[in-house]
Each structure stands twice: as C-alpha cells, then as structure tokens.
Design a protein around this motif. Sequence first.
Motif, short mmCIF file in Angstrom:
data_model
loop_
_atom_site.label_atom_id
_atom_site.label_comp_id
_atom_site.label_asym_id
_atom_site.label_seq_id
_atom_site.Cartn_x
_atom_site.Cartn_y
_atom_site.Cartn_z
N ARG A 301 -4.08 -10.57 -20.00
CA ARG A 301 -3.12 -10.38 -18.93
C ARG A 301 -4.02 -10.04 -17.70
O ARG A 301 -5.15 -9.41 -18.01
N ALA A 302 -3.98 -10.75 -16.52
CA ALA A 302 -4.69 -10.47 -15.28
C ALA A 302 -4.14 -9.30 -14.53
O ALA A 302 -4.55 -9.44 -13.16
N ASP A 303 -3.18 -8.76 -14.87
CA ASP A 303 -2.55 -7.53 -13.72
C ASP A 303 -3.61 -6.77 -13.18
O ASP A 303 -3.65 -6.44 -11.88
N SER A 304 -4.59 -6.09 -14.08
CA SER A 304 -5.58 -5.11 -13.52
C SER A 304 -6.54 -5.82 -12.53
O SER A 304 -7.04 -5.53 -11.51
N LEU A 305 -6.86 -7.11 -12.78
CA LEU A 305 -8.01 -7.85 -11.93
C LEU A 305 -7.25 -8.32 -10.70
O LEU A 305 -7.76 -8.22 -9.59
N ILE A 306 -5.97 -8.59 -10.60
CA ILE A 306 -5.05 -8.88 -9.51
C ILE A 306 -4.98 -7.58 -8.73
O ILE A 306 -5.12 -7.73 -7.43
N ALA A 307 -4.63 -6.55 -9.32
CA ALA A 307 -4.54 -5.28 -8.47
C ALA A 307 -5.89 -4.82 -7.90
O ALA A 307 -5.83 -4.46 -6.78
N ALA A 308 -7.15 -5.31 -8.64
CA ALA A 308 -8.58 -4.79 -8.17
C ALA A 308 -8.62 -5.54 -6.90
O ALA A 308 -9.36 -5.17 -6.06
N LEU A 309 -8.34 -6.98 -6.91
CA LEU A 309 -8.63 -7.70 -5.70
C LEU A 309 -7.62 -7.44 -4.43
O LEU A 309 -8.16 -7.28 -3.51
N ARG A 310 -6.39 -7.08 -4.81
CA ARG A 310 -5.58 -6.67 -3.77
C ARG A 310 -6.11 -5.26 -2.96
O ARG A 310 -6.13 -5.06 -1.82
N LEU A 311 -6.57 -4.30 -3.90
CA LEU A 311 -6.98 -3.14 -3.50
C LEU A 311 -8.68 -3.20 -2.80
O LEU A 311 -8.77 -2.52 -1.82
N ALA A 312 -9.53 -4.14 -3.29
CA ALA A 312 -10.40 -4.47 -2.61
C ALA A 312 -10.25 -4.88 -1.09
O ALA A 312 -11.24 -4.69 -0.25
N ALA A 313 -9.37 -5.94 -0.97
CA ALA A 313 -8.98 -6.42 0.29
C ALA A 313 -8.39 -5.29 1.32
O ALA A 313 -8.81 -5.14 2.42
N SER A 314 -7.55 -4.23 0.54
CA SER A 314 -6.88 -3.43 1.42
C SER A 314 -8.08 -2.10 1.69
O SER A 314 -7.91 -1.82 2.88
N MET A 315 -9.15 -2.21 1.01
CA MET A 315 -10.07 -0.85 1.42
C MET A 315 -11.06 -1.73 2.42
O MET A 315 -11.53 -1.03 3.36
N THR A 316 -11.33 -2.97 2.14
CA THR A 316 -12.03 -3.83 3.42
C THR A 316 -11.36 -3.71 4.83
O THR A 316 -12.10 -3.35 5.67
N LEU A 317 -9.97 -3.89 4.83
CA LEU A 317 -9.25 -3.69 6.12
C LEU A 317 -9.32 -2.41 6.68
O LEU A 317 -9.58 -2.00 7.73
N ALA A 318 -9.14 -1.38 5.71
CA ALA A 318 -9.25 0.29 6.13
C ALA A 318 -10.66 0.49 6.68
O ALA A 318 -10.60 1.01 7.68
N ARG A 319 -11.78 -0.16 6.18
CA ARG A 319 -13.12 0.09 6.75
C ARG A 319 -13.15 -0.56 8.03
O ARG A 319 -13.83 0.19 9.00
N THR A 320 -12.83 -1.79 8.02
CA THR A 320 -12.85 -2.30 9.39
C THR A 320 -12.05 -1.39 10.48
O THR A 320 -12.63 -1.41 11.71
N ASN A 321 -10.88 -1.25 10.21
CA ASN A 321 -10.16 -0.28 11.07
C ASN A 321 -10.69 1.10 11.37
O ASN A 321 -10.49 1.58 12.68
N ALA A 322 -11.34 1.56 10.63
CA ALA A 322 -12.13 2.96 10.72
C ALA A 322 -13.48 2.83 11.59
O ALA A 322 -13.85 3.64 12.26
N ALA A 323 -13.86 1.48 11.71
CA ALA A 323 -15.17 1.40 12.36
C ALA A 323 -15.08 1.40 13.99
O ALA A 323 -13.90 1.23 14.36
#
Length: 323
Positions: A301-323
Amino acid sequence: MGDPAGCGPAITTAAWEKLQADPDLTFYVIGAPALYADRVPVRKIASPAEARDIFSDALPVLALADVPDVRPGQPDADAAPAIIRSIALATSHSLEGMADGIVTNPINKALLYSAGFSYPGHTEYVAHLCTNPNEPAPQPVMMLVGGGLRVALATIHIPLMKVGKALTVSGLVELGQIVNRALKQDFGLDAPRIAFSGLNPHAGEQGTIGAEEQAIINPAAHALRLSGVDMSDARPGDTVFAEALSGAYDAVIAMTHDQGLIPVKTLDFWGGVNVTLGLPVVRTSPDHGTAYDAAAAGTTRADSLIAALRLAASMTLARTNAA
C-alpha cells in the motif's frame, strides 16, 4: 529508490499514478528504470530539471548504473552499493537546490552493512552528508506525523532499561529547541506549543513513582521556557496525546520509541510519515520498513509514501514562506 527488492518500486509507481495530475507534487526517482517500467510509463531523465515537464505523462527516473536484477521479496546484497549511491545523490541534489527535498523509500540496514555502510540508518547517513566542515554537525531528530499528531522522540532504538540514563537536561533542551524551530520553519506555526511526556506512570507523581520527571524533564522544560519556547512540564503519557489531539499542543516529545509511535500508528497505521528535523534539507519517509512479504505477494500500500510526498511539499512551501 530504497531497497529494490522491497516495497519501494510498487509504492513509488502507485504514488505516481495517484499524484501525476498535480504538478506541485512532481517527484522523480533515482533508481533503475526497469524496476518501474512494467508497472507505469517511465521516462529517463538526465537532470532533475526535466522532471516537471514529463511528470503528468510518465514517471521520471534518473537512472542508476549497476542495480542488479532483483525479485520482489528477495533482498540481494549486490544492490547495497546502488542503494547507498541513491541516498547520497538525492541528498546532493537537495543541498544544491536541484530538488526541494528528499523522500526516502525503506531500506534494509543489515543489507547495507555488507557494503561497508557504517551508519545506523538513513537518518544518520543523510545528516553526515549534510555536515558542513565549517559548522557544527546537524543534530537529526525523528518525528512521526499522522492521525492528527506530531510526535518527536527523545530516545529511539535503545533498550527500555537504558532510557532513564540516556535522558539529560541538556539533551532535552537541545531537542526542544530543534522541535520548536522545525515547527516554525517546516510547519508554519508562529507560536508552537510543545509538551514533554513523562517517562514514568502519571509523570512520576511528584517523584513517588520515579525521579526522572523531577530531576531531568521538568528542569529541561523550565530552561526551554526561559529561552522563549512554549514547553510544558512532563505530562502523563496516558493523557498527553489526547490533549494534543484536542488542540492543547502542536507537538509532543515522547521519551521512548514505543510511547511515541503507538498513538500515531493506532490513529493512522497506513498513513504515518517519518520526518527528520534539524537538517538543512527537507527529508521525509514512509513510516514502515521494506515489507518484503507484501512486495512478493503484490499487496503493498502506498498510503504512507503518498503522505510523505505531500508532507515534503508542504514543508518546502513553509520553508520558502519563512525565508
């Protein structure tokens, strides 16, 4: 890539099928194209910059040489050097800005040791690769995200009998500071609220069921509050996670591995994500192992990998906004 004989190829292709229509979740794989070509359309890329243009039509694969042919569920030590190279290359791409972050598929650490791998796991190796010789080495922290909880761990893979001696005031202060910074930088929280769990039942009941709360955990919480971190004293482990779910805390720092993972996996067994805090790069991972049996049976099942990809994208956006 992770271990090519494990669940990595199957969950990677399933994740691409789920996410291919969303350009904000574009990813590419560092691995052997043959691992994926019998499942989904595959396109070789020469550089990460090519991935976005083809992601909607095919899985972008940055080809690695010398990946042996493997059968799902049958680990092969000859794959160890390629697995290690894939981690190193992914980290390099992220450090150089060619990729926004790293999502690591599961590995079998014992398999890698046969190739001279000298690190306890992915996390420590990525931290080593991120070390700047002119700066202090990064201190990686494991956090599990799932089921509405964010749970960082004060200790991980050590015997339960040794946990009390492994806890120190200075170590918990450093841990609290790393978690506080990450909640701001990676999760976009302006004023994070963090709780320490207790080590002992009822958080020690003021020392009557154990001394660690009074001697170590609460003094660390006090020092963190003096430094501006909104940190609770030790909260009973049987109630603190319910408190966090109710909105009282944005994250919990658990004292032991199982104390922290049990609530996350109970609430979201399939979709939990392992996040590494304290690194200069974003790194997430599925919260499970290589799943050789499921890979062999075709029941991954790919649920956890999909969640990991979504979270990585969200963290990247948060870092960009915080810069």
